[in-house]
Design a protein around this motif. Structure first.
Motif, PDB file in Angstrom:
ATOM      1  N   GLN A  96       0.801  -1.223   0.000  1.00 46.14           N
ATOM      2  CA  GLN A  96       0.000   0.000   0.000  1.00 46.14           C
ATOM      3  C   GLN A  96       0.836   1.276   0.000  1.00 46.14           C
ATOM      4  O   GLN A  96       0.306   2.352  -0.267  1.00 46.14           O
ATOM      5  CB  GLN A  96      -0.897   0.029   1.255  1.00 46.14           C
ATOM      6  CG  GLN A  96      -1.658  -1.249   1.515  1.00 46.14           C
ATOM      7  CD  GLN A  96      -2.993  -1.272   0.815  1.00 46.14           C
ATOM      8  OE1 GLN A  96      -3.206  -0.549  -0.139  1.00 46.14           O
ATOM      9  NE2 GLN A  96      -3.893  -2.097   1.289  1.00 46.14           N
ATOM     10  N   SER A 135     -12.539   3.246  -5.804  1.00 47.92           N
ATOM     11  CA  SER A 135     -11.498   2.249  -5.563  1.00 47.92           C
ATOM     12  C   SER A 135     -10.466   2.770  -4.569  1.00 47.92           C
ATOM     13  O   SER A 135     -10.019   2.051  -3.668  1.00 47.92           O
ATOM     14  CB  SER A 135     -10.812   1.869  -6.879  1.00 47.92           C
ATOM     15  OG  SER A 135     -11.714   1.279  -7.777  1.00 47.92           O
ATOM     16  N   GLN A 139      -9.805   1.033  -0.973  1.00 46.41           N
ATOM     17  CA  GLN A 139      -8.475   0.511  -0.665  1.00 46.41           C
ATOM     18  C   GLN A 139      -7.909   1.158   0.591  1.00 46.41           C
ATOM     19  O   GLN A 139      -7.349   0.483   1.463  1.00 46.41           O
ATOM     20  CB  GLN A 139      -7.532   0.750  -1.847  1.00 46.41           C
ATOM     21  CG  GLN A 139      -6.128   0.218  -1.606  1.00 46.41           C
ATOM     22  CD  GLN A 139      -5.152   0.629  -2.708  1.00 46.41           C
ATOM     23  OE1 GLN A 139      -5.543   0.872  -3.850  1.00 46.41           O
ATOM     24  NE2 GLN A 139      -3.872   0.720  -2.366  1.00 46.41           N
ATOM     25  N   TYR A 140      -8.064   2.472   0.684  1.00 45.49           N
ATOM     26  CA  TYR A 140      -7.523   3.192   1.837  1.00 45.49           C
ATOM     27  C   TYR A 140      -8.214   2.766   3.134  1.00 45.49           C
ATOM     28  O   TYR A 140      -7.565   2.535   4.160  1.00 45.49           O
ATOM     29  CB  TYR A 140      -7.659   4.691   1.612  1.00 45.49           C
ATOM     30  CG  TYR A 140      -7.214   5.504   2.805  1.00 45.49           C
ATOM     31  CD1 TYR A 140      -5.866   5.622   3.126  1.00 45.49           C
ATOM     32  CD2 TYR A 140      -8.142   6.122   3.631  1.00 45.49           C
ATOM     33  CE1 TYR A 140      -5.459   6.344   4.234  1.00 45.49           C
ATOM     34  CE2 TYR A 140      -7.743   6.846   4.732  1.00 45.49           C
ATOM     35  CZ  TYR A 140      -6.399   6.959   5.029  1.00 45.49           C
ATOM     36  OH  TYR A 140      -5.997   7.662   6.135  1.00 45.49           O
ATOM     37  N   MET A 143      -6.911  -0.474   4.287  1.00 45.11           N
ATOM     38  CA  MET A 143      -5.606  -0.337   4.917  1.00 45.11           C
ATOM     39  C   MET A 143      -5.758   0.182   6.345  1.00 45.11           C
ATOM     40  O   MET A 143      -5.108  -0.325   7.275  1.00 45.11           O
ATOM     41  CB  MET A 143      -4.715   0.606   4.110  1.00 45.11           C
ATOM     42  CG  MET A 143      -3.319   0.762   4.694  1.00 45.11           C
ATOM     43  SD  MET A 143      -2.311   1.977   3.825  1.00 45.11           S
ATOM     44  CE  MET A 143      -3.137   3.490   4.310  1.00 45.11           C
ATOM     45  N   ARG A 229      -5.643   1.096  -8.658  1.00 47.74           N
ATOM     46  CA  ARG A 229      -4.670   0.724  -7.626  1.00 47.74           C
ATOM     47  C   ARG A 229      -3.874   1.947  -7.234  1.00 47.74           C
ATOM     48  O   ARG A 229      -3.427   2.711  -8.100  1.00 47.74           O
ATOM     49  CB  ARG A 229      -3.731  -0.359  -8.154  1.00 47.74           C
ATOM     50  CG  ARG A 229      -2.858  -0.976  -7.083  1.00 47.74           C
ATOM     51  CD  ARG A 229      -3.688  -1.772  -6.097  1.00 47.74           C
ATOM     52  NE  ARG A 229      -2.905  -2.151  -4.913  1.00 47.74           N
ATOM     53  CZ  ARG A 229      -3.418  -2.652  -3.802  1.00 47.74           C
ATOM     54  NH1 ARG A 229      -4.720  -2.828  -3.709  1.00 47.74           N
ATOM     55  NH2 ARG A 229      -2.659  -2.972  -2.782  1.00 47.74           N
TER      56      ARG A 229
END
Length: 335
Positions: A96, A135, A139-140, A143, A229
């Motif tokens: 990440q 996205s 994703q964040y 994480m 991504r």
């Protein structure tokens, strides 16, 4: 970096910013440190440096023979945690973030690889579907969820603690320390304090644990190595607080880019990793509504992380005051 290596210096909107770059002894120490770490890899500097000076950082693009450039960053003492935090994140969530080439925690220095294109560059160059932002936020949030278990370790690295239950005291400190607030604003904010305490208590009661908040996750602090991504970097504004405080900055940037109609889908994308444990969609949206407003505290606090200024100046106080005033404004979605 030899003494005869040329440097192109960018001071942006801060021509009078006081940074360590002005001291030759400091520049010489940086040159020795960067040269040493490059030499360990059989590398050397190849071309002029590009230096960006701001009151909160010195950033230097260092061209390297035969490969992509590397980046040197110096933080003020109040944000010297960024290098150790970046190194720790590279261990905990390696897919990440950027993995630093070297870190000097005592001096607040980091040497980082080139991670590719900024998301901002992609947005300027080509049309980008707003689903990319969905996205990004999904994703964040995922994480952040992974990092819940490391919250105490993150604080131990020196990252400021602004736990949800402690935010009223954070507000008190910021309000007392900011000289740029006029008497009317100060009175309005003081009167808001009981409501702010209620918001914090309600937010904490939702049961989402505190974790890492980037606090300034805009398109210039994101790399996009491939569609859908992202790589997260630039952690100098970070804090350990309610994760939903992170939503505001990227959502505002996306709203500016596409219009307010993108906000509901962005909100859903961010909240999805936090579902479960009996939390209803309505309760999560209410939590996001509260955290959006309270995120102004983190942004106000980050403007205090500056290099020592010239006597009689107070860099960042006007910006910090503007963020404190944001506490008076309703979020752009119901909650």
């Amino acid at each position: 970096m030899r003494d005869d290596v040329m440097a192109v210096v960018d001071r942006g909107a801060y021509p009078d910013a006081v940074t360590p770059w002005e001291r030759e002894s400091w520049r010489a120490a940086v040159r020795d440190w960067v040269d040493g770490h490059l030499a360990e890899r059989g590398l050397g500097v190849d071309g002029p440096l590009r230096v960006r000076l701001r009151p909160w950082s010195v950033l230097v693009r260092v061209p390297v023979t035969g490969q992509r450039a590397v980046w040197f960053k110096a933080n003020p003492r109040s944000a010297a945690f960024e290098g150790p935090l970046t190194a720790a994140l590279a261990r905990w969530v390696p897919d990440q973030v950027l993995e630093p080439l070297a870190v000097d925690a005592g001096r607040g220095w980091s040497l980082l690889p080139d991670g590719g294109q900024l998301f901002r560059t992609v947005l300027e160059r080509e049309p980008v579907d707003p689903r990319e932002w969905e996205s990004l936020l999904g994703q964040y949030a995922g994480m952040q969820h992974e990092l819940v278990a490391h919250a105490a370790e993150i604080e131990h690295l020196g990252v400021p603690s602004a736990r949800t239950a402690d935010l009223p005291e954070v507000f008190d400190r910021l309000l007392a320390a900011n000289p740029a607030l006029g008497p009317d604003d100060r009175a309005r904010l003081t009167a808001l304090r009981p409501r702010l305490a209620d918001w914090c208590a309600e937010l904490a009661a939702v049961g989402i644990p505190d974790t890492l908040d980037h606090a300034d996750l805009h398109d210039g602090q994101l790399l996009r190595p491939a569609p859908g991504r992202f790589t997260f970097f630039d952690w100098g504004d970070a804090a350990v607080t309610h994760p939903f405080c992170s939503l505001r900055v990227p959502a505002e940037r996306a709203r500016d880019h596409y219009g307010p109609e993108v906000l509901p889908r962005l909100l859903d994308a961010y909240l999805e990793p936090w579902t479960g444990n009996g939390r209803t969609t309505a309760r999560l949206r209410r939590a996001a509504h509260l955290a959006w407003r309270l995120s102004a505290l983190g942004r106000a606090a980050s403007w205090g992380r500056m290099f020592p200024a010239a006597p009689g100046t107070a860099p960042g106080t006007a910006e910090g005051a503007a963020w404190l005033r944001e506490l008076l404004n309703e979020p752009p979605f119901a909650g």
